[in-house]
Structures are given as C-alpha cells and as structure tokens.
Design a protein around this motif. Structure first.
Motif, PDB file in Angstrom:
ATOM      1  N   LYS A 126      -8.239  -4.322  -0.313  1.00  0.00           N
ATOM      2  CA  LYS A 126      -7.548  -5.501   0.218  1.00  0.00           C
ATOM      3  C   LYS A 126      -7.821  -5.735   1.698  1.00  0.00           C
ATOM      4  O   LYS A 126      -7.162  -6.565   2.318  1.00  0.00           O
ATOM      5  CB  LYS A 126      -6.044  -5.364  -0.013  1.00  0.00           C
ATOM      6  CG  LYS A 126      -5.662  -5.189  -1.472  1.00  0.00           C
ATOM      7  CD  LYS A 126      -4.398  -5.929  -1.834  1.00  0.00           C
ATOM      8  CE  LYS A 126      -4.155  -5.829  -3.335  1.00  0.00           C
ATOM      9  NZ  LYS A 126      -3.157  -6.780  -3.824  1.00  0.00           N
ATOM     10  N   SER A 127      -8.743  -5.007   2.263  1.00  0.00           N
ATOM     11  CA  SER A 127      -9.087  -5.204   3.673  1.00  0.00           C
ATOM     12  C   SER A 127     -10.247  -6.183   3.781  1.00  0.00           C
ATOM     13  O   SER A 127     -11.348  -5.886   3.367  1.00  0.00           O
ATOM     14  CB  SER A 127      -9.478  -3.869   4.305  1.00  0.00           C
ATOM     15  OG  SER A 127      -8.404  -2.984   4.299  1.00  0.00           O
ATOM     16  N   PRO A 128     -10.004  -7.362   4.337  1.00  0.00           N
ATOM     17  CA  PRO A 128     -11.052  -8.390   4.388  1.00  0.00           C
ATOM     18  C   PRO A 128     -11.990  -8.170   5.574  1.00  0.00           C
ATOM     19  O   PRO A 128     -11.533  -7.959   6.704  1.00  0.00           O
ATOM     20  CB  PRO A 128     -10.284  -9.697   4.576  1.00  0.00           C
ATOM     21  CG  PRO A 128      -8.833  -9.339   4.626  1.00  0.00           C
ATOM     22  CD  PRO A 128      -8.725  -7.870   4.858  1.00  0.00           C
TER      23      PRO A 128
ATOM     24  N   TYR B 290      -5.778   9.382   1.504  1.00  0.00           N
ATOM     25  CA  TYR B 290      -5.074   9.021   0.284  1.00  0.00           C
ATOM     26  C   TYR B 290      -5.676   7.806  -0.425  1.00  0.00           C
ATOM     27  O   TYR B 290      -5.102   7.298  -1.383  1.00  0.00           O
ATOM     28  CB  TYR B 290      -3.593   8.755   0.581  1.00  0.00           C
ATOM     29  CG  TYR B 290      -2.862   9.999   0.996  1.00  0.00           C
ATOM     30  CD1 TYR B 290      -2.711  11.046   0.098  1.00  0.00           C
ATOM     31  CD2 TYR B 290      -2.344  10.146   2.272  1.00  0.00           C
ATOM     32  CE1 TYR B 290      -2.054  12.202   0.463  1.00  0.00           C
ATOM     33  CE2 TYR B 290      -1.685  11.302   2.644  1.00  0.00           C
ATOM     34  CZ  TYR B 290      -1.539  12.329   1.737  1.00  0.00           C
ATOM     35  OH  TYR B 290      -0.887  13.473   2.108  1.00  0.00           O
TER      36      TYR B 290
ATOM     37  N   GLU C 298     -11.298 -10.522   8.451  1.00  0.00           N
ATOM     38  CA  GLU C 298     -10.245 -10.180   9.403  1.00  0.00           C
ATOM     39  C   GLU C 298     -10.752  -9.198  10.455  1.00  0.00           C
ATOM     40  O   GLU C 298     -10.402  -9.298  11.639  1.00  0.00           O
ATOM     41  CB  GLU C 298      -9.039  -9.602   8.665  1.00  0.00           C
ATOM     42  CG  GLU C 298      -7.789  -9.490   9.542  1.00  0.00           C
ATOM     43  CD  GLU C 298      -6.535  -9.132   8.736  1.00  0.00           C
ATOM     44  OE1 GLU C 298      -6.462  -9.495   7.545  1.00  0.00           O
ATOM     45  OE2 GLU C 298      -5.647  -8.482   9.306  1.00  0.00           O
TER      46      GLU C 298
ATOM     47  N   TYR D 156      -4.154  -2.140   5.371  1.00  0.00           N
ATOM     48  CA  TYR D 156      -4.256  -2.455   3.953  1.00  0.00           C
ATOM     49  C   TYR D 156      -4.965  -1.337   3.191  1.00  0.00           C
ATOM     50  O   TYR D 156      -5.376  -0.354   3.775  1.00  0.00           O
ATOM     51  CB  TYR D 156      -5.023  -3.760   3.750  1.00  0.00           C
ATOM     52  CG  TYR D 156      -4.593  -4.886   4.639  1.00  0.00           C
ATOM     53  CD1 TYR D 156      -3.285  -5.379   4.594  1.00  0.00           C
ATOM     54  CD2 TYR D 156      -5.481  -5.461   5.533  1.00  0.00           C
ATOM     55  CE1 TYR D 156      -2.891  -6.423   5.412  1.00  0.00           C
ATOM     56  CE2 TYR D 156      -5.092  -6.506   6.356  1.00  0.00           C
ATOM     57  CZ  TYR D 156      -3.797  -6.991   6.288  1.00  0.00           C
ATOM     58  OH  TYR D 156      -3.415  -8.028   7.096  1.00  0.00           O
ATOM     59  N   THR D 157      -5.101  -1.546   1.886  1.00  0.00           N
ATOM     60  CA  THR D 157      -5.978  -0.695   1.106  1.00  0.00           C
ATOM     61  C   THR D 157      -7.429  -1.059   1.431  1.00  0.00           C
ATOM     62  O   THR D 157      -7.681  -2.093   2.020  1.00  0.00           O
ATOM     63  CB  THR D 157      -5.759  -0.969  -0.398  1.00  0.00           C
ATOM     64  OG1 THR D 157      -4.396  -1.323  -0.609  1.00  0.00           O
ATOM     65  CG2 THR D 157      -6.105   0.256  -1.213  1.00  0.00           C
TER      66      THR D 157
ATOM     67  N   LEU E 231      -5.490   9.125   7.872  1.00  0.00           N
ATOM     68  CA  LEU E 231      -4.484   9.438   6.866  1.00  0.00           C
ATOM     69  C   LEU E 231      -4.650   8.573   5.626  1.00  0.00           C
ATOM     70  O   LEU E 231      -4.643   9.054   4.498  1.00  0.00           O
ATOM     71  CB  LEU E 231      -3.093   9.219   7.451  1.00  0.00           C
ATOM     72  CG  LEU E 231      -1.978   9.792   6.609  1.00  0.00           C
ATOM     73  CD1 LEU E 231      -1.742  11.235   6.958  1.00  0.00           C
ATOM     74  CD2 LEU E 231      -0.721   8.983   6.764  1.00  0.00           C
TER      75      LEU E 231
ATOM     76  N   GLN F 122       3.544  -0.734  -1.097  1.00  0.00           N
ATOM     77  CA  GLN F 122       2.157  -0.313  -0.902  1.00  0.00           C
ATOM     78  C   GLN F 122       1.359  -1.351  -0.100  1.00  0.00           C
ATOM     79  O   GLN F 122       0.519  -0.992   0.714  1.00  0.00           O
ATOM     80  CB  GLN F 122       1.467  -0.070  -2.254  1.00  0.00           C
ATOM     81  CG  GLN F 122       0.015   0.376  -2.096  1.00  0.00           C
ATOM     82  CD  GLN F 122      -0.602   0.794  -3.418  1.00  0.00           C
ATOM     83  OE1 GLN F 122       0.010   0.653  -4.485  1.00  0.00           O
ATOM     84  NE2 GLN F 122      -1.825   1.298  -3.367  1.00  0.00           N
ATOM     85  N   TYR F 123       1.633  -2.618  -0.354  1.00  0.00           N
ATOM     86  CA  TYR F 123       0.894  -3.673   0.335  1.00  0.00           C
ATOM     87  C   TYR F 123       1.811  -4.460   1.269  1.00  0.00           C
ATOM     88  O   TYR F 123       2.993  -4.203   1.353  1.00  0.00           O
ATOM     89  CB  TYR F 123       0.276  -4.632  -0.684  1.00  0.00           C
ATOM     90  CG  TYR F 123      -0.440  -3.970  -1.813  1.00  0.00           C
ATOM     91  CD1 TYR F 123      -1.534  -3.132  -1.575  1.00  0.00           C
ATOM     92  CD2 TYR F 123      -0.046  -4.164  -3.130  1.00  0.00           C
ATOM     93  CE1 TYR F 123      -2.207  -2.528  -2.622  1.00  0.00           C
ATOM     94  CE2 TYR F 123      -0.715  -3.560  -4.185  1.00  0.00           C
ATOM     95  CZ  TYR F 123      -1.790  -2.741  -3.924  1.00  0.00           C
ATOM     96  OH  TYR F 123      -2.453  -2.141  -4.958  1.00  0.00           O
ATOM     97  N   THR F 124       1.236  -5.463   1.920  1.00  0.00           N
ATOM     98  CA  THR F 124       2.038  -6.448   2.627  1.00  0.00           C
ATOM     99  C   THR F 124       2.702  -7.366   1.601  1.00  0.00           C
ATOM    100  O   THR F 124       2.307  -7.388   0.449  1.00  0.00           O
ATOM    101  CB  THR F 124       1.136  -7.318   3.514  1.00  0.00           C
ATOM    102  OG1 THR F 124       0.045  -6.544   3.966  1.00  0.00           O
ATOM    103  CG2 THR F 124       1.902  -7.857   4.700  1.00  0.00           C
TER     104      THR F 124
ATOM    105  N   GLN G 232       3.995  10.395   1.441  1.00  0.00           N
ATOM    106  CA  GLN G 232       2.543  10.189   1.501  1.00  0.00           C
ATOM    107  C   GLN G 232       1.850  10.990   0.400  1.00  0.00           C
ATOM    108  O   GLN G 232       0.958  10.503  -0.267  1.00  0.00           O
ATOM    109  CB  GLN G 232       2.009  10.613   2.870  1.00  0.00           C
ATOM    110  CG  GLN G 232       2.344   9.667   3.998  1.00  0.00           C
ATOM    111  CD  GLN G 232       1.619   8.345   3.886  1.00  0.00           C
ATOM    112  OE1 GLN G 232       0.522   8.273   3.340  1.00  0.00           O
ATOM    113  NE2 GLN G 232       2.217   7.284   4.367  1.00  0.00           N
TER     114      GLN G 232
ATOM    115  N   LYS H 268       0.074  -9.757   0.302  1.00  0.00           N
ATOM    116  CA  LYS H 268      -0.977  -9.147  -0.526  1.00  0.00           C
ATOM    117  C   LYS H 268      -0.428  -8.435  -1.750  1.00  0.00           C
ATOM    118  O   LYS H 268      -1.158  -7.727  -2.432  1.00  0.00           O
ATOM    119  CB  LYS H 268      -1.787  -8.165   0.322  1.00  0.00           C
ATOM    120  CG  LYS H 268      -2.437  -8.793   1.539  1.00  0.00           C
ATOM    121  CD  LYS H 268      -3.807  -8.219   1.827  1.00  0.00           C
ATOM    122  CE  LYS H 268      -4.456  -9.005   2.959  1.00  0.00           C
ATOM    123  NZ  LYS H 268      -5.881  -8.757   3.091  1.00  0.00           N
TER     124      LYS H 268
ATOM    125  N   TRP I 277       8.498  11.804   5.229  1.00  0.00           N
ATOM    126  CA  TRP I 277       7.295  10.978   5.303  1.00  0.00           C
ATOM    127  C   TRP I 277       6.105  11.683   4.664  1.00  0.00           C
ATOM    128  O   TRP I 277       5.355  11.089   3.900  1.00  0.00           O
ATOM    129  CB  TRP I 277       7.006  10.675   6.771  1.00  0.00           C
ATOM    130  CG  TRP I 277       5.720   9.999   7.003  1.00  0.00           C
ATOM    131  CD1 TRP I 277       5.423   8.700   6.718  1.00  0.00           C
ATOM    132  CD2 TRP I 277       4.552  10.566   7.566  1.00  0.00           C
ATOM    133  NE1 TRP I 277       4.134   8.435   7.076  1.00  0.00           N
ATOM    134  CE2 TRP I 277       3.574   9.559   7.594  1.00  0.00           C
ATOM    135  CE3 TRP I 277       4.236  11.839   8.050  1.00  0.00           C
ATOM    136  CZ2 TRP I 277       2.299   9.790   8.083  1.00  0.00           C
ATOM    137  CZ3 TRP I 277       2.974  12.051   8.541  1.00  0.00           C
ATOM    138  CH2 TRP I 277       2.018  11.045   8.556  1.00  0.00           C
TER     139      TRP I 277
END
Lengths: 206, 206
Positions: free
Chosen positions: B31-33, B115, B36, B27-28, B111, A26-28, A175, A31, A171
């Motif tokens: 979690k998106s800064p 979600y 950045e 990111y989510t 997308l 789900q994340y990097t 999703q 993260k 895919w």
DNA sequence: TCCTTACTGACCGAATCGGTCAATGACATT
DNA sequence: AATGTCATTGACCGATTCGGTCAGTAAGGA
C-alpha cells in the motif's frame, strides 16, 4: 446503521467488530478496504453495507464502541477504589489485558484513531475519544505519598519507568502478534511485584 | 538501480531515502505508493523509476541501506568496548538516537520490514535483515556480574524493566511524532542514572 | 551539431475501492 | 398456496489509484 446489526448473535457481531478493529488498525482509515473487513468477518461486502451505510459510519461506530467497552471494563475491574499505588497500577494493566481476550486489536485501534489524520474524520474522533486517557496523566491522581517509598527516591522517574516499561511490553507483544492475555497478566503481576519490592520503604517484608 | 543515484549530492539522495523510509513505515509495502515517495522527495515519479527500476528494488535497497548505516553507527559510537553494564546500555540507546538525526523514520522502517508479510519480499528481507538485533537477546553478553548489583536483585527483571522502558519511551515519541534526538539523549542519560543509583550495590556514591 | 544524460508530464492498462442493485432464499403471515 | 418481509449475495459501476512506460526536453560536453 441498521438495527439488524444489534440483533445479531454476539459471536457473529463480534467477528465483524474485530475484523474492523484489525483492518483499521493495520492501515490508515483511507487505505482500509471494506472488502477486507467483510472477508475477514466471513460475510459479503454487500451485507456489511447493509449494516453500515458507508465506511465512515462503520469507523465511527467502532470508535464509539471501543470507548464504551473500555469504560465498562474499567468499572467492572473496580480500578478506582483501590488505595495502594501499585495495586491501582496493576488493576489498570489488568483491564487492558482482559479486554484483549475479547478484542485483541482494540488498543491498537484506539491508538491509531487517536493519530488518524483524515480531514473529515478528525473532528468527530476528537469528540468521541477526547483526551487520550492513558496512564501518563494519572501520576498525580494516583496518590503518590512520599512516606510510603524508599528514601531519596525520584517518584517521577519511578512512575515514568513503570509507565514506559508497561507500554513497551504491550507494544512488543502486539508487534510480535504474541497476544496471550493470561501470560501477560502473569508477567505484569511479577513485574509489579518486582517494583513494589524495589521501590517500597520496607523492602524486607514479603 | 541506476548509478546516477549514487552520484547525487548527499542532501538530495537523503531526501529520497528518508521519503522512502517514511512512506514504507507508515503503510504496508503493497500500500505504499511510489508517487507519494517521489512527491515527498520533491522529484517526479518518472525520475524515481529512473533511479530504481521498480518498487521492489527501491524497497530492498532501503533495507540494505538501513542495516548498513546502523552497523556503521554502532562502530563509530564504539558500543562494544565498554565494560560497565549501564554504559553499554546507554551507548546502545545513543546510537538509536543519533541515527534519528539523519534518518528519523529508520527504526520504524526496520521494524515494519521485520514484520512485513508480502510473499515475494519475505525471503529477501530475511536474508538482508536476518535475526532482529535488538536488545532483548543481549542480556547475557552484557556481562551482568552479580557482585556489582544490589543484594537479592532479580537481574533478569532489572534487564527487562530497562529494555521495555526504553522501547516504550521510543515508541511513544515516534507515535507522537515528537522526535527531538537531543532531548531524547538527555532523557536517556537521566533514566540510566536513575537505574544505576537504584540497582547498584553502593548507592550512596554519586 | 550531435550525443549523452538527468529529468518530466502525459499516458496506459490493470487493479482496487466505495457503493448500488436486482435477485434469491428463508421464514412468517394470511 | 400465495404474499410479504428481511437477511444475504454476486455481479456490476464509475471513479480513483497505482506501477510502470515513453516520448520528449533541456543542459552540457565533445
């Protein structure tokens, strides 16, 4: 990596593995919190660090494991000893679907690992996963013999059509979090049947 | 949201918008800064907060904007006043590709937004994006008339094949970060040509 | 000179994260 | 009963990150 992890009963160990797959996909890598993996696996963060000495070790273990379990499934499903093109294609898809029963997020995890950019991980991932062993390179090795297909058919386009449609289908289901392996397998069987009839030389049979 | 943002020259404003699309789609939301996004847009974080009073406002603006710009493109490409099934399908794909030229990550952003699970965002996203307006619901409205297609063809399967193959293609390119709109359009034209020949009643023409 | 406005860097408090550690409890051995 | 081993935990730590603020600056117009 602590031995006790392998002495765990299967269901408990798989719960940890699947939690890892889910979070890391789900994340990097950077993260992805160990705390979230532990919580989802139903154990304490400390225990997770008892099994794996740090995040990197857990991540790389999951990489190794995902490759291992995939190869195992390919063998069990006897993917290679089929000669008909459509059968080979279908058995490849069946493996993917079958794997989802035990590890729903495995394929996404592998994909993410393939594109992971973390500097201190990249080289080791390459060593473990190597070349992406998806379908797109298999076109030649699948024994596409012109005589078996309809006249004037563009075999390359046919292959791309089938490859992309399968990927697109998987895919979308991933999703949508709409993972029902049995339904998927039925859909694939139907899809392959559609293609076989469409592309084969004698489409009045069947 | 500060008015000065709209008085910005187009390229600078688009740089901010695209940075937002990119980060939020990688990111989510949580979690998106903002840092950045600012860095990627080439401005200071403070300035970003000068334009948008907080993260939520920026995110929701990007949602609104993505919908707006998509609808605009659909109109310009006159997607609807075509009557041939394959032409309609192709023009829809052309819109997606065309949009990528200006906003490479827009489609992934939409997308992800669809979600996104963040509690305080979910209702507002629904209000803005509404029902996902992808292809899969359009099957009926595209005027699939049996007489035009090959005998005994399963029209539903044909549509699914085309829909999933397009999605699979786009998805693979996005994952590979291999975004070349012109090449994509050529690939789509070729693919549609392949399908037209394959599925049409008279495939000895062309 | 003064006011407005676009813009920045330094800063803040809160939260998060990777990782540690002392403690606990279960269980086997002596 | 005492001892030892080992799986497991919660509390804790230092470092980093993040959303957001603020004082200040530079530019331009009145």
């Amino acid at each position: 990596m602590n031995d006790s992890f392998f002495q765990l009963p299967d269901n408990k160990r798989n719960k940890i593995i699947n939690a890892g797959f889910r979070v890391f996909s789900q994340y990097t890598y950077k993260k992805s919190p160990m705390s979230e993996i532990a919580a989802e696996a139903g154990i304490s963060k400390s225990l997770l660090f008892y099994y794996f000495k740090n995040k990197k070790e857990l991540y790389l273990y999951l990489c190794r494991y995902s490759v291992e379990v995939t190869q195992q499934a390919m063998i069990e499903q006897n993917c290679y000893d089929n000669e008909d093109f459509f059968d080979v294609f279908l058995s490849g898809l069946k493996v993917k679907v079958q794997l989802m029963k035990s590890y729903p997020e495995l394929s996404v995890f592998q994909l993410k690992a393939y594109y992971e950019k973390d500097k201190e991980l990249r080289p080791e991932i390459n060593r473990l996963i190597g070349q992406y062993s998806g379908f797109e390179n298999q076109a030649d090795s699948l024994g596409l013999k012109k005589e078996k297909f309809a006249d004037g058919l563009d075999l390359e386009m046919m292959y791309k059509d089938m490859y992309y449609a399968s990927e697109g289908y998987l895919w979308e289901k991933l999703q949508n979090n709409d993972i029902d392996p049995d339904k998927m397998e039925k859909d694939f069987v139907r899809m392959i049947g559609f293609w076989r009839k469409l592309y084969s030389r004698n489409n009045n049979e069947e």
